[in-house]
Design an enzyme around this catalytic site. Structure first.
Site, PDB file in Angstrom:
ATOM      1  N   HIS A 114     -11.547  -1.465 -31.399  1.00 13.77           N
ATOM      2  CA  HIS A 114     -10.609  -2.108 -32.705  1.00 13.77           C
ATOM      3  C   HIS A 114     -10.799  -3.697 -32.625  1.00 13.77           C
ATOM      4  O   HIS A 114     -10.869  -4.156 -31.567  1.00 13.77           O
ATOM      5  CB  HIS A 114      -9.256  -1.623 -32.951  1.00 13.77           C
ATOM      6  CG  HIS A 114      -8.608  -1.982 -33.872  1.00 13.77           C
ATOM      7  ND1 HIS A 114      -8.121  -3.043 -34.093  1.00 13.77           N
ATOM      8  CD2 HIS A 114      -8.351  -1.273 -35.057  1.00 13.77           C
ATOM      9  CE1 HIS A 114      -7.378  -3.304 -35.095  1.00 13.77           C
ATOM     10  NE2 HIS A 114      -7.620  -1.855 -35.794  1.00 13.77           N
ATOM     11  N   GLU A 184     -13.794  -1.628 -40.717  1.00 14.30           N
ATOM     12  CA  GLU A 184     -12.407  -2.438 -40.890  1.00 14.30           C
ATOM     13  C   GLU A 184     -13.031  -3.972 -40.973  1.00 14.30           C
ATOM     14  O   GLU A 184     -13.088  -4.538 -39.726  1.00 14.30           O
ATOM     15  CB  GLU A 184     -11.793  -2.128 -39.915  1.00 14.30           C
ATOM     16  CG  GLU A 184     -11.198  -0.679 -39.505  1.00 14.30           C
ATOM     17  CD  GLU A 184      -9.745  -0.549 -39.011  1.00 14.30           C
ATOM     18  OE1 GLU A 184      -8.696  -0.399 -39.568  1.00 14.30           O
ATOM     19  OE2 GLU A 184      -9.735  -1.141 -37.656  1.00 14.30           O
TER      20      GLU A 184
HETATM   21  O1  LIG Z   1      -5.509   0.741 -37.389  1.00 13.31           O
HETATM   22  C1  LIG Z   1      -5.320   0.470 -38.517  1.00 13.31           C
HETATM   23  C2  LIG Z   1      -6.184  -0.753 -39.266  1.00 13.31           C
HETATM   24  O2  LIG Z   1      -6.524  -1.536 -38.307  1.00 13.31           O
HETATM   25  C3  LIG Z   1      -5.562  -1.087 -40.492  1.00 13.31           C
HETATM   26  O3  LIG Z   1      -4.365  -1.536 -40.249  1.00 13.31           O
HETATM   27  P1  LIG Z   1      -3.410  -2.316 -41.551  1.00 13.31           P
HETATM   28  O4  LIG Z   1      -3.550  -1.350 -42.537  1.00 13.31           O
HETATM   29  O5  LIG Z   1      -1.991  -2.339 -40.855  1.00 13.31           O
HETATM   30  O6  LIG Z   1      -4.250  -3.377 -41.895  1.00 13.31           O
END
Ligand SMILES: O=C[C@H](O)COP(=O)(O)O
Length: 267
Positions: A114, A184
């Protein structure tokens, strides 16, 4: 606790066109709040018996200490349990959590790489590759998180994430076939709005073209980064959503599940 929840990982049995809808709590929730919210999430899933058919795969990724209780809560539900991180070996690694223990707890997938791990804990491609290998070795599906740091041309973003994926499997494309990819864009995580649907669809399309050259055109690629209800129906070629803050209201998770179930097959 239901001991049967702790015997084996809830493996990801999927269809070629499976869609994934998941959420990580990161470190936003305390223990009691996590369990209260998990009960709401399970209720959202239970309210949709069609999920049992398995084309839409819901998953939830709470903090480590919550996992045993979460395993009991999701037992008998299609909700797959995930972990936010893992170590890469059993043995003298103080403070780490081995994938083998996660498997014992009923964890079916584990986030690896991540952006927050890469940025705040200096996890590089070599560490990510070790973790991917360890997770696969323990029978857990790696949820490999990739994404470019800054918004750029979609083709350049796709090339960057393709190389992140290649590095994560040390060029072993058979290993890559075991992954679920969470695309992401770093700049869209924690933002008020997600990346535009057009941008995401173009990046994932170009990524799929690159993966297809290695026999991986069908690899699941889901989008995360401020994802919320209303986004999934706008996306093309994307295998689902990885939610964060916008699923702290469990009803939003249910809304995205509805949107996923309404998607035509082969999308
Ligand atoms: O783990 C989930 C992602 O990093 C997205 O997080 P978020 O929707 O709070 O930006």
């Amino acid at each position: 606790m239901d001991a049967t929840a702790l015997t084996s990982p809830a493996s990801l049995c999927t269809f070629p066109d499976s869609l994934y809808v998941g959420v990580s709590t990161k470190m936003y929730m305390g223990y009691a709040r996590s369990l209260e919210w998990l009960e709401q999430l399970v209720a959202e899933v239970d309210a949709r018996p069609a999920l049992a058919a398995g084309r839409v795969v819901p998953f939830v990724i709470p903090s480590f200490p919550v996992l045993p209780a979460a395993a009991a809560l999701v037992a008998g539900s299609p909700l797959v349990l995930g972990a936010q991180n893992c170590g890469w070996a059993d043995g003298p690694w103080t403070g780490e959590v081995a994938p083998s223990m996660l498997a014992e707890l009923g964890v079916g997938l584990v986030e690896i790489g991540h952006a927050e791990r890469r940025r705040h804990f200096a996890e590089d491609d070599a560490v990510v590759a070790l973790k991917v290998g360890a997770a696969v070795g323990s029978g857990i599906t790696p949820l490999l998180c990739v994404g470019e740091a800054e918004a750029c041309a979609p083709e350049a973003a796709a090339e960057f994430v393709f190389h992140q994926i290649k590095a994560a499997v040390s060029g072993d494309w058979a290993m890559a076939a075991r992954l679920v990819i969470a695309y992401e864009p770093v700049w869209a995580i924690g933002a008020p709005e997600p990346a535009s649907a057009q941008y995401v669809s173009m990046v994932v399309g170009a990524l799929r073209d690159a993966l297809a050259q290695h026999g991986l055109s069908g690899l699941p690629v889901i989008y995360g980064g401020s994802a919320k209800p209303g986004l999934l129906p706008q996306l093309s070629g994307v295998s689902g959503l990885f939610l964060g803050r916008f699923a702290h209201d469990a009803a939003n998770f249910g809304r995205v599940l509805d949107e996923a179930m309404a998607q035509p097959t082969g999308c």
